[in-house]
Design an enzyme around this catalytic site. Structure first.
Site, PDB file in Angstrom:
ATOM      1  N   GLU A 131       0.825  -1.210   0.000  1.00  0.00           N
ATOM      2  CA  GLU A 131       0.000   0.000   0.000  1.00  0.00           C
ATOM      3  C   GLU A 131       0.858   1.259   0.000  1.00  0.00           C
ATOM      4  O   GLU A 131       0.527   2.260  -0.633  1.00  0.00           O
ATOM      5  CB  GLU A 131      -0.929   0.019   1.233  1.00  0.00           C
ATOM      6  CG  GLU A 131      -1.984  -1.066   1.230  1.00  0.00           C
ATOM      7  CD  GLU A 131      -3.046  -0.853   0.162  1.00  0.00           C
ATOM      8  OE1 GLU A 131      -2.700  -0.895  -1.028  1.00  0.00           O
ATOM      9  OE2 GLU A 131      -4.212  -0.669   0.531  1.00  0.00           O
ATOM     10  N   THR A 184      -5.426   9.633  -5.948  1.00  0.00           N
ATOM     11  CA  THR A 184      -5.341   9.523  -4.493  1.00  0.00           C
ATOM     12  C   THR A 184      -4.827  10.832  -3.889  1.00  0.00           C
ATOM     13  O   THR A 184      -5.291  11.280  -2.837  1.00  0.00           O
ATOM     14  CB  THR A 184      -4.413   8.353  -4.099  1.00  0.00           C
ATOM     15  OG1 THR A 184      -4.912   7.167  -4.703  1.00  0.00           O
ATOM     16  CG2 THR A 184      -4.390   8.150  -2.597  1.00  0.00           C
TER      17      THR A 184
END
Lengths: 316, 316
Positions: A131, A184
């Protein structure tokens, strides 16, 4: 030597309205397939990625980075290695844990092939390194439900403390992914570093209500608690038609609806598959009317998380 | 005519570390006794208060105000009234719900004498009017556990939504009340109107963990979750010796410790009565060393809330 595992690496929904950065759930039937093979040559190789154009270089691939994090942590040097093949069904950037699925799948399978030296929380830690590569943020709110299954709470990061939350059997998710890109970075940028104490209290009251509703299978309470007064009002603007899609979901009978992860996917939770299908129709009609392409999934909650779907023993 | 009820009106702990303004619990054996009598003269009268110097005027007494709030809401005019006697064991300003006990007791008993026209949530609303008088803030985090018993969550005020949370059987509270005054105005004044998003996330992660730990009776998880990164750091300074008392409680084996309500009482939660007694000794030793007077209670969790302890039928 010669073992391999074929696994299902599930999609996940992070945040779940009030539970920003702490709650997540694991989807049934929506996810990637991965094959992880123990091979004589040392190290990790990504040998094939089907379905998406993603890097094969181990250090640039979330599955590779997560796998390396696990292997580096071992207290012994292996005289063998691993090959990873990924059939990528979850689109990167969709907001349903695409990178988490790959990272969780890789560490789950390698751990299994090594005889399970690590527990689930340790696997989450390794997967978080994937991640970190994907989003610049080693968050656990997708990898935790991908590995544990069901609803999970990331109570704390230091030390990492992941809690499995009871999942009512009739809860069904609908997730719609409009084919637009939300970076993001943008979805992080709209957040404010401070919130009012009043809103924070409202939010943790709803977190308490949602967790309570999950344990007692009180669908009305779950519905009343699926509210986000802090992040959704800021991020909704990045998703075309968010308010209309959410409203359509609620009017069609959803218990609640919100942004899946950092978007652009929008989720709804319903009681029962029939309701979830009605909700799906209502949500997709909004994007059909304005001509935005979308994918849509109706999925139960996957209580298992990553799982082995095939384990042939190969003779090398 | 002629009925009267003698009731036990319990002390309560509000906030419970991470659950500022939303969580509360009800104590066993610590509380007031009240006698509420149906009489021929209309209206409400406070006829006697034993143990504390509190106003007998109905409009200036929290029990009176709460009772009036209930009676005003009735859709009929009564041709009788109520007399209230209070034996006040909970010291006002102690931080364990003194005003809440009186308000909750009054509305509970009058509702019972009227044949229970109101449900528990409605009773909380009336009792909140007493809290409005006592603190200028119609909060429910003490009256909710006083009326519902056990652990309660005030999920939302508009509309009022109170959730009963499962209470593990072995949970025992220790509460120490240093004999100093902390004005509610001061304890409100030190709060900041905004908090960082990071702290808010930590707090709602802990709320989620605490609620989960209560349902699963996971005492370790309850312990890990009994943390307050938002309010306690600001309010602790108002309570002499807070850090030392808390530390002594934890070292003596408490699951957690924090400020009870807005203080000055400090609570600890332990697994089992024996531990709670050890924790009590450790906490009181701090105040003994510095010569601060205190009251101390070791009490289980009262699952019932306000309860009838005697119901003679009088002939008038």
């Amino acid at each position: 030597m010669g073992e391999q595992l074929k696994i299902f690496a599930p999609a996940t929904i992070a945040n779940i309205s009030c539970g920003f950065d702490v709650l997540g759930l694991c989807l049934d039937g929506v996810g990637d397939e991965m094959t992880i093979r123990k091979v004589t040559s040392k190290g990790v190789r990504i040998t094939k990625i089907i379905g998406q154009d993603l890097p094969l270089e181990v250090e640039k691939n979330v599955a590779g980075v997560a796998a390396l994090a696990l292997l580096t942590n071992l207290d012994r040097e292996l005289d063998f290695g691993f090959e990873i093949e990924i059939k990528k069904n979850i689109k990167p950037g969709s907001g349903i844990g695409s990178s988490a699925a790959s990272a969780a799948g890789a560490v789950f399978a390698i751990n299994r092939l090594l005889g399970n030296p690590y527990d689930q929380t340790e696997l989450v830690k390794f997967a978080m390194q994937g991640e970190q590569l994907a989003s610049g943020n080693a968050h656990a709110d997708n990898v935790a439900p991908a590995i544990f299954g069901g609803f999970t709470l990331v109570r704390c990061y230091d030390p990492l403390d992941i809690i499995s939350i009871h999942t009512p059997k009739e809860l069904v998710a609908t997730v719609i992914h409009p084919q637009i890109e939300v970076k993001t970075a943008d979805s992080r940028a709209v957040l404010k570093p401070t919130v009012t104490l009043k809103d924070a209290i409202t939010q943790w009251g709803n977190v308490g209500g949602l967790i309570s509703g999950l344990y007692t299978e009180d669908y009305d309470l779950i519905s009343r608690s699926l509210k986000d007064v802090i992040v959704e009002p800021l991020r909704a603007i990045l998703i075309p038609g968010f308010d209309k899609v959410k409203q359509a979901a609620i009017e069609a009978g959803a218990l609640g609806s919100g942004i899946s992860g950092s978007g652009p996917s929008i989720f709804a939770l319903s009681k029962g598959k029939e309701n979830a299908n009605k909700v799906a129709k209502a949500m997709q009609s909004i994007y059909e009317n304005v001509g935005i392409d979308y994918d849509i999934h109706v999925a139960g909650i996957n209580a298992e998380g990553v799982k082995v779907i095939d384990q042939p023993i190969l003779e090398l």
